[in-house]
Each structure stands twice: as C-alpha cells, then as structure tokens.
Design a protein around this motif. Structure first.
Motif, PDB file in Angstrom:
ATOM      1  N   ALA A 588      -6.302 -10.046  26.329  1.00  0.00           N
ATOM      2  CA  ALA A 588      -6.039 -10.935  25.195  1.00  0.00           C
ATOM      3  C   ALA A 588      -6.840 -10.507  23.963  1.00  0.00           C
ATOM      4  N   ALA A 589      -8.084 -10.080  24.170  1.00  0.00           N
ATOM      5  CA  ALA A 589      -8.895  -9.614  23.037  1.00  0.00           C
ATOM      6  C   ALA A 589      -8.308  -8.342  22.433  1.00  0.00           C
ATOM      7  N   ILE A 590      -7.756  -7.465  23.269  1.00  0.00           N
ATOM      8  CA  ILE A 590      -7.107  -6.261  22.745  1.00  0.00           C
ATOM      9  C   ILE A 590      -5.898  -6.638  21.897  1.00  0.00           C
ATOM     10  N   GLY A 591      -5.133  -7.636  22.352  1.00  0.00           N
ATOM     11  CA  GLY A 591      -4.000  -8.097  21.550  1.00  0.00           C
ATOM     12  C   GLY A 591      -4.429  -8.666  20.212  1.00  0.00           C
ATOM     13  N   ASP A 592      -5.522  -9.436  20.206  1.00  0.00           N
ATOM     14  CA  ASP A 592      -6.038  -9.968  18.938  1.00  0.00           C
ATOM     15  C   ASP A 592      -6.480  -8.844  18.001  1.00  0.00           C
ATOM     16  N   GLN A 593      -7.136  -7.836  18.551  1.00  0.00           N
ATOM     17  CA  GLN A 593      -7.580  -6.707  17.737  1.00  0.00           C
ATOM     18  C   GLN A 593      -6.388  -5.962  17.144  1.00  0.00           C
ATOM     19  N   ARG A 594      -5.359  -5.745  17.923  1.00  0.00           N
ATOM     20  CA  ARG A 594      -4.193  -5.030  17.418  1.00  0.00           C
ATOM     21  C   ARG A 594      -3.479  -5.831  16.330  1.00  0.00           C
ATOM     22  N   ARG A 595      -3.362  -7.138  16.525  1.00  0.00           N
ATOM     23  CA  ARG A 595      -2.734  -7.957  15.483  1.00  0.00           C
ATOM     24  C   ARG A 595      -3.569  -7.981  14.212  1.00  0.00           C
ATOM     25  N   ARG A 596      -4.892  -8.015  14.377  1.00  0.00           N
ATOM     26  CA  ARG A 596      -5.753  -8.018  13.200  1.00  0.00           C
ATOM     27  C   ARG A 596      -5.648  -6.698  12.443  1.00  0.00           C
ATOM     28  N   LEU A 597      -5.659  -5.581  13.181  1.00  0.00           N
ATOM     29  CA  LEU A 597      -5.533  -4.279  12.522  1.00  0.00           C
ATOM     30  C   LEU A 597      -4.168  -4.120  11.860  1.00  0.00           C
ATOM     31  N   ALA A 598      -3.115  -4.617  12.510  1.00  0.00           N
ATOM     32  CA  ALA A 598      -1.781  -4.530  11.910  1.00  0.00           C
ATOM     33  C   ALA A 598      -1.697  -5.366  10.640  1.00  0.00           C
ATOM     34  N   ALA A 599      -2.327  -6.539  10.652  1.00  0.00           N
ATOM     35  CA  ALA A 599      -2.310  -7.377   9.456  1.00  0.00           C
ATOM     36  C   ALA A 599      -3.088  -6.737   8.321  1.00  0.00           C
ATOM     37  N   GLN A 600      -4.237  -6.123   8.640  1.00  0.00           N
ATOM     38  CA  GLN A 600      -5.010  -5.453   7.607  1.00  0.00           C
ATOM     39  C   GLN A 600      -4.247  -4.261   7.027  1.00  0.00           C
ATOM     40  N   ALA A 601      -3.589  -3.496   7.903  1.00  0.00           N
ATOM     41  CA  ALA A 601      -2.816  -2.362   7.415  1.00  0.00           C
ATOM     42  C   ALA A 601      -1.641  -2.826   6.559  1.00  0.00           C
ATOM     43  N   ARG A 602      -1.014  -3.927   6.967  1.00  0.00           N
ATOM     44  CA  ARG A 602       0.098  -4.458   6.178  1.00  0.00           C
ATOM     45  C   ARG A 602      -0.388  -4.949   4.825  1.00  0.00           C
ATOM     46  N   GLN A 603      -1.529  -5.608   4.814  1.00  0.00           N
ATOM     47  CA  GLN A 603      -2.075  -6.106   3.555  1.00  0.00           C
ATOM     48  C   GLN A 603      -2.478  -4.954   2.640  1.00  0.00           C
ATOM     49  N   GLN A 604      -3.016  -3.893   3.218  1.00  0.00           N
ATOM     50  CA  GLN A 604      -3.403  -2.740   2.412  1.00  0.00           C
ATOM     51  C   GLN A 604      -2.183  -1.988   1.892  1.00  0.00           C
ATOM     52  N   ARG A 605      -1.097  -2.006   2.676  1.00  0.00           N
ATOM     53  CA  ARG A 605       0.109  -1.290   2.284  1.00  0.00           C
ATOM     54  C   ARG A 605       0.905  -2.043   1.218  1.00  0.00           C
ATOM     55  N   SER A 606       0.927  -3.367   1.317  1.00  0.00           N
ATOM     56  CA  SER A 606       1.722  -4.182   0.396  1.00  0.00           C
ATOM     57  C   SER A 606       0.804  -5.195  -0.264  1.00  0.00           C
ATOM     58  N   GLN A 607       0.422  -4.924  -1.508  1.00  0.00           N
ATOM     59  CA  GLN A 607      -0.499  -5.789  -2.235  1.00  0.00           C
ATOM     60  C   GLN A 607       0.211  -6.781  -3.150  1.00  0.00           C
ATOM     61  N   TYR A 608       1.540  -6.790  -3.150  1.00  0.00           N
ATOM     62  CA  TYR A 608       2.267  -7.629  -4.097  1.00  0.00           C
ATOM     63  C   TYR A 608       2.940  -8.826  -3.441  1.00  0.00           C
ATOM     64  N   VAL A 609       2.847  -8.950  -2.157  1.00  0.00           N
ATOM     65  CA  VAL A 609       3.497 -10.067  -1.486  1.00  0.00           C
ATOM     66  C   VAL A 609       2.661 -10.447  -0.284  1.00  0.00           C
ATOM     67  N   SER A 610       2.663 -11.739   0.048  1.00  0.00           N
ATOM     68  CA  SER A 610       1.931 -12.237   1.204  1.00  0.00           C
ATOM     69  C   SER A 610       2.715 -13.390   1.811  1.00  0.00           C
ATOM     70  N   ARG A 611       2.463 -13.672   3.058  1.00  0.00           N
ATOM     71  CA  ARG A 611       3.122 -14.781   3.752  1.00  0.00           C
ATOM     72  C   ARG A 611       2.418 -16.074   3.401  1.00  0.00           C
ATOM     73  N   ILE A 612       3.200 -17.097   3.066  1.00  0.00           N
ATOM     74  CA  ILE A 612       2.597 -18.346   2.592  1.00  0.00           C
ATOM     75  C   ILE A 612       2.819 -19.494   3.552  1.00  0.00           C
ATOM     76  N   PHE A 613       3.692 -19.346   4.553  1.00  0.00           N
ATOM     77  CA  PHE A 613       3.917 -20.460   5.473  1.00  0.00           C
ATOM     78  C   PHE A 613       4.167 -19.900   6.870  1.00  0.00           C
ATOM     79  N   SER A 614       3.533 -20.525   7.867  1.00  0.00           N
ATOM     80  CA  SER A 614       3.741 -20.162   9.266  1.00  0.00           C
ATOM     81  C   SER A 614       3.861 -21.435  10.076  1.00  0.00           C
TER      82      SER A 614
END
Length: 692
Positions: A588-614
């Motif tokens: 489970a911790a590995i899954g959290d790490q992968r999701r966190r890294l994917a979110a950081q990479a997505r945020q670094q790749r796309s600086q003009y849009v973000s998710r506002i509702f979940s």
C-alpha cells in the motif's frame, strides 16, 4: 535529579547532523542526504557537520561520480546500464567491471565502503523482556525501510505499526489434550515422518536407519534412559511432520501431543549425560519451535545442542579420533555436526545474533578432512559448505561499522564458486523418483539449498542496495521538486549499483524458485525457514519498487507471488501472518508513493490546469445508508467494513468484500486490529476539537 541514560538503540536523536541542519538548528534525520536537504533540493551538498579525517573515508558518504555520457560503454568499461543502473545483465559481477581500465583502483588502495544504516534493535518478547536483534536481521532492515517510507510519504500504517517494537511469538500450549497414542496408527505416524523428512530436507540429516525408526514407531513403553531419548526423537519427528500438514483437528492434536511427550521424555533425566541422541533431540525441538513461532526458544535449544556436541567432541576432526573399525559412528558424528552447523548459522543470521558455533569452525575456513572420506547427502554437504560462507558474511561485513565493496566481491566470488560446483541433482527436479514423497523431499531440499544461497547473496549486497537506493530516492525527489534547477543531482556509485543489482536479482530468483514449487503444489503448510527467506526477499523488492517512478512487471509479479505464498503459510503460522500483514502494508505504501510521484510529474508537466473537484477525496461526501431500520443490515455492513480494513488481502471472486473472521492459530484467536495506525496521534489540531 539527572535524566536517566537512554540505550543507543532507543535514541531518537541522530548521532551526526549535516552542516545545514546544524547551522539552522533543525532536527536532522542522520542520513546523508537527510530529509530536510532532500525536501529543499540540496541533497548533493548534504554532508556531515564534522568532516571525516581522510578523503578515503569521505567517499563512504559522498558517492563517486560516474563516467560521463561521452565515455563509450562496453562490457569492459561499464558493467551497469546507464538507463537503469540497478538492473545490470550480469549477476554477481566483479568490482573491476564498474571502472574503466585507466581508473581502476590500484591493489591495496581503499575500496569503496558504505556505512551500515541498519542498526541493532531491542524488541520485547511475550513476557515483556527485551531481546536482541542484530543489524543483519530482516527486522532491522524493516525498521530502516519504515523510516525511509516516512521521510518520503509521511506516516502510514506500514511506517507506524503499533507492534513494531514487539518480537511476535505465539503462546505455548500447556493444557492437557484428550488424546492418546492409540488414536494415531502406525501408518499415520509413517506419513507424518515422511512429511518431517521433506520439511527438514537440505537443513539436517539425523542418520537414522529404517530398522531403528520401525522399532520405535510401534507403541512400546521405553524403559531405560537411552530408550526414552530415542523414543523422544521419534515423537518429535512425528510432531514436526504433523506441524507441516494442513491444519485440521487431528493433525493439531497429534502435533501437540507428540511434542509434549517428546519434550517431557527429553527433560526426564535433567540433561545429566551428553549423548548424540541428546544433540538430535534438542536439534529437533529447536526446529519445531521455529515452526511454532518461538524463535527465542529455538535459539536457546540450539545452544544446549551445541554444548552437548562440544562435550562429545563433534567439532573435532572425527576420522583422527575415531577407530577405523567404527567408521559408521564417525559418519553419524560428521552428519550430526554438519546439521548442527547449518541450523545454528541460519538461525543466527536470520536473527542477526552472534553464532555460538562460529568460534569452533576452522580458522582457515577450509573444509575438514573428514568430508571427503564420508558419504554424505549432496544437499546436506552443499548446505554445510554454504553455511561456512554465510558465517564469513556476518563476520566480514556486519561486524564492522561499514561494509567494504572489496570484501563483498570476495564473498560473492566464493558464493559463485560454490554454485559452480553444485551437483546437477540439486539444480533440477526432472530426475525420476520411486514415489511422490521422495520426489517432494528432493524438490524441497533443492529449493532450501537454492534459497539459502540467494539469502546469502542478499546479506552480502543489501548494505550497498540501501546506499544506491537512498541516492536514487533523493535524485528522484529532486528531479520532481521545485527547487533550484542548477543544483547538482546526486549520482550513484557504480560499484554500489553493481552490488545492488545482485541483491535485487537474487531476491527475484529466490521468489521465482519458491513460486515454481508452490505452483507445483509441493510446498508444505508450515515452512519455518522458508517464510523468513521470503520475507527478506520481499522487503528488498519492496524497497526497490518504492524507489522507482515506473513499474517493473517482473519485479511486481514476483512481489505479488511472495504475498501468495505468505497467504498460504499464514493459515497455520502466526509469524507468516505477521509477515503477510507487513508486506501488504508495504504494498500500500508503494502505491501511495507511485501516485504521489505521478501527481508531481503531472503537475510539473502541466502548469496551466489543475483538478478542482474530486468526489472520492471530499471529506463531506454523504455516505449512502441502507434503507430502513434493519439492525441486522447495519451490523452486516459494519462487519464487512471492519473485515476489509483489518484483512486487506482477502477478496471474493467478484471483487466484493467478504465477511471473514480473524485467523485461528493453534486454537488462539489472532486479531490484528491492534496493528492499525492511530492517525489521530499525529495531528495536534484534533486536540482543540469538541468532545462528542
């Protein structure tokens, strides 16, 4: 009144802080690069406050740079893949392959070293007494992995386990069973003894003839002390065999009855006279206690067996002391001594404790002369030779503050030489056997030998894996952070990367071997040494998976295979169930790490849009309640939620939650809810909330 002294293993403050934390008066994690420097993007400049006395010693903490990209990469100049330095093609390759010919270190120069980041621990046993676990133990590596996970993803169930300070052991049953020897027929005893031979294959051989076994299997009350000791040996064989059977009521009764009677017969004469049978019976009791999740008791029983063996002179060169006309006795003595060496050195390395038999081994580490003159089972001989190398691993690498790459290379050369001389019969299970029991015994013995070899490689290379993956995590975090882009990214030492690759490959090979035997339905229900091997390999692969941004399908597959085997063993072993719980939370911790890294990479790749509702992450999402006031429906819903939370590895075929009960081990109810993380202890703002 002065503050009482705190044991070094229990101190929370790091012994050495980095320069930046020292200047800013911040608490430092004590690792280099430390947590604060990683988050601030200055991992490369993180060094201890007090400089080391020489550049050679400084190289332990500051890795050497790799060759530049312009350097032509050949099999001679670089043994590491530049795209993925931890997955080299060669297994157990030499240190000289990691350097260009012009930059190879001269003979006698200081070899690369890494400081041990695993430390001895003091855990609590069932009585609350503190027991020692050394730095080579998997439990010490587990604590390091927990600290690393906390540094990168924060508190989690894996990193903040409520029972992390306990050495999980099962209670001993002393109640009287409503069971007699007449309830177990002679044929059933023979089947249990066949299961015993499979469970101990590759670990020891007590050299009993079929005539001796048949004379004591038949019900007859022993009269003399010697007969009582031999009868105790048969009782313990039956108990170990029943311990490896599926957990039904009959096998449980047979196991507990015959072990209790064998133990009582052993202690009847209060250990007055040492004998070979006394060594055998304590060796068997130790192996049984390992399967019963009583590792400290097993460790003590091994000590009694060793002292009796020394009193009998089993550690001496047998052919020189035994009359040539008594060659059969010399063979039995040599087999018994080898069996004792194998089990003692394995248990000591698993627990990270000093071996009592180590000072009695030959100083030149060469094989005794009686090995060539004694006809010995190939798996027993291979395990004995491997145990001598395993003893060198503990002495050379884990008795020092730092692990030397040069010593590691020498040890890997010995392990490779050992594997090159391994007979063909231990490399394959395609040989024809007379019956299924013989085939199972041969297969499990070969698997035990192979897993012991891979475990030895893991112990040799794990310190270098920790160093390489620590730098990789810092580099991965720095590449996704918003810090100064001009900051240099730390690089892995090619020597450490090469040794780390061997550690990962060895863990993969071990789990692949176990999975093949498991898929052939040849594994027993209780494998006391194998579960410790699987746990050590799963931790290594979990650390590797946690340090990667992408997914390695091969590693992920064998990691899930480790969960499959532990799930099978957990039905009868509380220790395997505890290992399963830990590895599941690590997944489970590995899954959290992968999701966190994917979110950081997505945020670094796309600086003009973000998710506002979940919808799923909203704390105010209304939960759908079952219609009506049916009390039974609400209870069933609550039970399903608790079951999924406490036992995340249990699912039905259609993916829905199932109603389960905690596992019952030897009649004891084990509930793991105490291992859940009390998240509210980590958030101070809850202290101001109103009381309901």
């Amino acid at each position: 009144m002065p503050r009482p002294k705190v044991h070094p293993a229990n101190r929370l403050r790091a012994s050495t802080a980095c320069t930046a934390c020292r200047v800013s008066k911040k608490r430092c994690s004590g690792y280099f690069p430390c947590t604060n420097c990683i988050h601030k993007g200055r991992g490369r400049s993180c060094t201890p406050f007090k400089s080391l006395p020489s550049p050679a010693l400084r190289s332990r903490l500051v890795p050497a740079s790799q060759p530049t990209a312009e350097t032509p990469r050949t099999s001679r100049t670089m043994g590491v893949d530049l795209q993925d330095p931890l997955r080299s093609q060669s297994h157990g390759s030499r240190i000289r392959m990691a350097y260009p010919d012009s930059d190879a270190p001269e003979t006698g120069s200081h070899s690369p070293e890494v400081t041990h980041r695993t430390h001895p621990r003091m855990l609590r046993n069932l009585q609350g007494e503190r027991v020692y676990v050394g730095k080579a133990a998997s439990l010490s590596f587990l604590q390091l992995l927990r600290d690393t996970v906390t540094q990168h993803i924060g508190p989690s169930q894996f990193s903040h386990n409520g029972r992390s300070g306990d050495m999980l052991e099962a209670e001993t049953h002393h109640d009287v069973l409503d069971f007699s020897e007449e309830c177990c027929t002679v044929d059933e005893k023979n089947r249990f003894i066949q299961s015993y031979h499979a469970a101990t294959s590759g670990f020891f051989n007590l050299s009993f003839s079929d005539d001796t076994l048949s004379s004591f299997v038949c019900p007859a009350e022993p009269k003399t002390d010697q007969e009582k000791t031999k009868a105790a040996i048969i009782d313990l064989m039956v108990a170990i065999g029943a311990q490896s059977y599926p957990n039904d009521q009959k096998a449980l009764q047979v196991e507990r009855f015959y072990f209790s009677r064998g133990q009582a017969r052993t202690f009847a004469n209060m250990l007055e006279d040492p004998s070979m049978d006394l060594v055998r019976v304590f060796l068997l009791m130790s192996f049984y206690m390992l399967g019963a999740c009583r590792r400290n008791t097993a460790f003590m029983y091994l000590g009694v067996a060793l002292r009796a063996a020394v009193a009998l002179g089993l550690h001496a060169d047998s052919p020189g002391l035994i009359n040539p006309d008594e060659s059969h006795e010399g063979d039995e003595r040599s087999r018994l001594w080898m069996s004792l060496c194998i089990l003692d050195l394995l248990v000591s390395s698993i627990l990270g404790r000093p071996s009592a038999i180590s000072p009695l081994l030959p100083e030149n580490r060469e094989e005794p002369s009686w090995i060539e003159a004694t006809p010995i089972d190939p798996s027993l001989l291979a395990s004995y030779q491997l145990s001598l190398i395993l003893n060198e691993v503990i002495i050379c690498l884990y008795s020092e503050k730092a692990a030397s790459a040069e010593k590691a290379d020498v040890l890997l050369c010995k392990l490779n030489s050992w594997s090159d001389h391994l007979p063909l019969s231990l490399r394959t299970s395609t040989l024809e056997h007379k019956d299924q029991s013989t085939f199972r015994k041969h297969t499990i013995g070969s698997m035990h030998v192979a897993c012991s070899y891979h475990f030895a490689v893991i112990l040799v290379t794990r310190p270098f894996l920790v160093s390489a993956l620590g730098i990789r995590l810092a580099r991965l975090h720095q590449s996704l952070s918003t810090g100064d882009p001009s900051e240099e990214v730390p690089e892995e030492d090619p020597v450490n990367s090469q040794l780390a690759a061997a550690c990962i490959d060895s863990a993969v090979y071990m789990l692949q071997t176990c999975l093949e035997v498991h898929q052939s339905r040849l594994l027993l229900q209780n494998m006391c040494i194998l579960k410790a091997f699987i746990f050590a390999a799963a931790l290594v692969l979990g650390f590797y998976m946690f340090s990667r941004h992408d997914v390695d399908p091969e590693v992920d597959g064998v990691f899930r295979g480790a969960l499959t085997i532990l799930r099978m063993l957990a039905s009868q072993s509380a220790q395997a169930a505890h290992y399963l719980e830990i590895i599941t939370m690590l997944e489970a911790a590995i899954g959290d790490q992968r999701r966190r890294l994917a979110a950081q990479a997505r945020q670094q790749r796309s600086q003009y849009v973000s998710r506002i509702f979940s919808f799923n992450d909203s704390p105010t999402t209304p939960q759908t309640q079952p219609e009506g006031d049916d009390e039974e429906a609400r209870k069933a819903t609550s039970l399903r939620v608790r079951s999924v939370t406490s036992y995340p590895w249990l699912h039905s075929n259609d993916g829905a939650a199932v109603v389960v009960t905690p596992p019952i081990i030897d009649g004891t109810l084990f509930d793991w809810e105490g291992m859940d993380l009390s998240l509210w202890d980590s958030f101070p703002f809850l202290a101001e909330s109103t009381t309901i």
